[in-house]
Write a protein that holds these residues in place. Structure first.
Motif: not given
Length: 177
Positions: A99-101, A115-117, A154-157, A161-162
């Motif tokens: 995700y970071g990359l 959310v997408l993640l 979704l909580l994970y994603g 992201a946050a």
């Protein structure tokens, strides 16, 4: 994001993925306790009840298959708990690193990408794990189970992201949408 190197984005993503994993696990633990579970968070989180491969959940089975496939030798049952923990946390951190990359190279990253993640990881799990014989096909789960699992992902994603946004340079350019 100005000032973001690929290595920096991967490192922040892995750290953010760890935070996302912890957030997801905290939600799952709260559900476990509300459902009558009595184990403390530490033993629950580290799968203290897992004694061998027969007790082992999907992350342990995936770890076992990876190690046995790579080294071409059977993994002793005493490693089931360790395989579970290592695979679970490595998966969460690896997803965060990826995700970071990706998001580290986007001009205007948004927290909403989480959310997408989360949804992507949820969906991938219901494709890969049944194919590996570790889950039933998605059509065999009821809507409530799927919705609860999706909510946890979704909580994970969103947490990933946050935290990624909070840790990085240019965080003022991150938007909630």
């Amino acid at each position: 994001m100005a000032g973001t190197t690929p290595l920096g984005a991967v490192a922040r993503g892995a750290l953010a993925g760890a935070a996302g994993t912890l957030a997801m696990d905290a939600l799952l633990y709260l559900r476990y306790r509300r459902g009558g579970g009595g184990e403390g968070f530490g033993p629950w989180e580290t799968a203290a009840a897992v004694r061998d491969w027969n007790d082992a959940p999907a992350p342990a089975q995936v770890g076992r298959r990876l190690v046995e496939g790579l080294f071409r030798r059977e993994l002793d049952p005493r490693w089931a708990r360790s395989a579970n923990n290592a695979t679970h946390w490595a998966y969460g951190m690896l997803a965060g690193a990826q995700y970071g990359l990706v998001v580290g190279s986007v001009a205007r990253p948004r927290i909403g990408y989480g959310v997408l993640l989360g949804a992507g990881l949820w969906g991938a799990g219901y494709v890969v794990l049944p194919a590996a014989g570790l889950y039933r096909p998605i059509t065999e789960y009821d809507r409530v189970t799927l919705a609860r699992d999706l909510g946890a992902h979704l909580l994970y994603g969103v947490t990933t992201a946050a935290v990624f946004a909070a840790l990085g340079p240019g965080r003022s350019s991150c938007r909630a949408g």
